[in-house]
Scaffold this active site. Structure first.
Site, PDB file in Angstrom:
ATOM      1  N   GLU A 169       0.990  -1.270   0.148  1.00 20.69           N
ATOM      2  CA  GLU A 169       0.059  -0.054  -0.030  1.00 20.69           C
ATOM      3  C   GLU A 169       0.815   1.292  -0.079  1.00 20.69           C
ATOM      4  OE1 GLU A 169      -3.118  -0.119   3.117  1.00 20.69           O
ATOM      5  OE2 GLU A 169      -4.084  -1.725   2.026  1.00 20.69           O
ATOM      6  N   GLU A 349      -5.585  -8.665   0.677  1.00 25.07           N
ATOM      7  CA  GLU A 349      -6.078  -8.411   2.234  1.00 25.07           C
ATOM      8  C   GLU A 349      -7.618  -7.957   1.701  1.00 25.07           C
ATOM      9  OE1 GLU A 349      -4.332  -5.192   4.467  1.00 25.07           O
ATOM     10  OE2 GLU A 349      -2.572  -5.777   4.067  1.00 25.07           O
TER      11      GLU A 349
HETATM   12  C1  FCB Z   1      -4.616  -2.326   5.520  1.00 21.06           C
HETATM   13  C2  FCB Z   1      -3.174  -2.646   6.044  1.00 21.06           C
HETATM   14  C3  FCB Z   1      -3.206  -3.808   7.062  1.00 21.06           C
HETATM   15  C4  FCB Z   1      -4.467  -3.254   8.034  1.00 21.06           C
HETATM   16  C5  FCB Z   1      -5.668  -3.453   7.330  1.00 21.06           C
HETATM   17  C6  FCB Z   1      -6.873  -3.197   8.056  1.00 21.06           C
HETATM   18  O1  FCB Z   1      -4.439  -0.824   4.911  1.00 21.06           O
HETATM   19  O2  FCB Z   1      -2.298  -2.805   4.823  1.00 21.06           O
HETATM   20  O3  FCB Z   1      -2.121  -3.485   7.677  1.00 21.06           O
HETATM   21  O4  FCB Z   1      -4.148  -2.540   9.029  1.00 21.06           O
HETATM   22  O5  FCB Z   1      -5.475  -2.163   6.656  1.00 21.06           O
END
Ligand code: FCB
Length: 444
Positions: A169, A349
């Site tokens: 990110e 994620e």
């Molecule tokens: C993302 C991050 C991860 C976690 C989630 C909820 O932005 O990559 O580390 O904090 O959000």
């Protein structure tokens, strides 16, 4: 809608769970680890909601073997984790720390012994403090430091891991870390954020080329947090605001990587805040990706005037105040597929924080379970419409240190009792395991 079945996914599809080093490891200065910008940031009064830090976290540094047993027990194929750069190279340049590398060797070998594919991330935000003292990601010298670090990791672990992601990110590092300053290192300057993003892209491209030149055969890519950006209304002003937000939030991050150029409209709008780009940079950034990781949590709704009121959507809201909007994941994937030539995508994620109800040691987190199921279905819908997605990872294996929200927001499918460090599977974990193990055996 027909019930969700794992058998609707291709055989090679990778299922996993994800974590990151700073959020779970603890052991902040064990065995020669150097400090990171997140260790420092947590000491600034008022920046972490519950005034907590990562010193202990989930004690994963000590409990890694039990945690890997949990991962294997879920029936997933893969585990996404990150390396703490200052644990393996305390100052971010110069000497490497053997004890730090020994930990990740144990961890990776532990995954392989349990039949899990290691998905490694090099930078999940915990930059060595010594590099921040020299300007951190704003300083172009950090690019070469990252390339050296990446090559050393690839040399030691590259033959054992399935995949290597450079950065997690870049938008968060750039914008939350350097523009709004709500994340480490807490800088507040748009020009800094833009330069940081450029150096992240550059270090990504150069690291990929260097690791490949060394003969590393792992799949290599990067992870972006992306969202479809919807205008709050059809009014021209709202539409224009949404286009601008899409330019700065999505196209700015995708296009240098996939097209080797920054979007012209955003560059123009940046004016004096535009990045310093040296000849050759854009070609170095645009190296072929073996995969693009997409982290998806929610859509973004933009209006020109008053901030959009989430409540008016009528959709469920998570404990983070994020709107639950699974169809946004389908929209996002279709849009990327339409506008770009994509490498295989992994949802690296996806998950949700909800205040868990614990009754007799059981955590009935039906909202999280539903969130995950609906987003898996949304992924499948995009695949049915032609997008190639090769994997899905739940965020997160464990409740953990949720950055500036501290420990109050729980994303785990496994509950962590921070008094005892006991782990217990929530209903969402039982559901995920059940979903994964209902896989039809080949030939049946
Ligand atoms: C993302 C991050 C991860 C976690 C989630 C909820 O932005 O990559 O580390 O904090 O959000």
């Amino acid at each position: 809608m027909s019930p969700l079945s794992i058998n609707d996914f291709p055989e090679h599809f990778t299922w996993g769970v994800a974590t990151s080093a700073f959020q779970i490891e603890g052991a902040a200065d064990a065995d020669g680890k150097g400090p990171s910008i997140w260790d420092d940031f947590c000491r600034v009064p008022g920046v972490i909601a519950d005034a907590s830090d990562g010193r202990q976290a989930c004690e994963h540094y000590q409990r890694w073997a039990d945690d890997l047993d949990l991962v294997a027990d879920l029936g997933v194929d893969a585990y996404r984790f990150s390396i703490s750069w200052p644990r393996v190279q305390p100052l971010g340049s110069g000497a490497f720390n053997e004890a730090g590398f020994a930990f990740y060797e144990r961890l990776v070998d532990g995954m392989l012994a349990r039949g899990l594919k290691p998905f490694l991330t090099l930078n999940h935000w915990d930059l060595p403090s010594a590099l921040q003292a020299r300007g951190g990601w704003e300083n172009r010298d950090t690019v070469q430091c990252f390339v050296d670090y990446a090559c050393e990791v690839a040399r030691r672990l590259g033959d054992r891991v399935t995949s290597i992601c450079t950065h997690n990110e870049p938008w968060v590092i750039a914008v939350l870390g350097h523009e709004s300053g709500i994340f480490a290192p807490g800088i507040k300057s748009r020009a800094a954020a833009i330069q940081v993003a450029h150096h992240l892209f550059l270090s990504h491209g150069l690291a990929l080329s260097a690791m490949r030149a060394q003969g590393c055969k792992a799949d290599m890519g990067i992870v972006l947090n992306l969202a479809p950006i919807n205008a709050a209304t059809d009014a021209e002003a709202d539409q224009a605001a949404a286009r601008r937000a899409d330019g700065g939030g999505l196209r700015w991050y995708v296009e240098p990587l996939l097209k080797g150029e920054y979007p012209a409209d955003v560059l123009q709008e940046l004016g004096a805040d535009a990045p310093r780009i040296l000849p050759g940079d854009m070609a170095s950034i645009q190296v072929p990706l073996d995969f693009l990781g997409v982290n998806y949590y929610m859509r973004s709704v933009v209006s020109a005037g008053e901030p959009w009121d989430l409540k008016t959507s009528g959709n469920e809201i998570t404990d983070m105040g994020w709107e639950v909007y699974p169809q946004g994941l389908t929209e996002l994937l279709l849009r990327l597929h339409r506008d770009y030539t994509l490498p295989p995508i992994f949802i690296t994620e996806n998950g949700a924080a909800f205040p868990d109800e614990v009754i007799n040691q059981q955590v009935h987190d039906s909202q999280r379970q539903r969130y995950i199921a609906r987003h898996i279905a949304a992924t499948l819908e995009a695949m049915r419409q032609g997008v190639r997605v090769d994997g899905y990872f739940v965020w997160s294996l464990l409740d953990n240190f949720e950055w500036s929200s501290g420990y109050a927001k729980r994303f785990g499918i496994v509950r962590v009792d921070y008094d005892t460090q006991a782990r217990s599977l929530k209903d969402s974990a039982l559901w995920y395991r059940n979903f994964l193990t209902s896989k039809r055996k080949p030939g049946n």
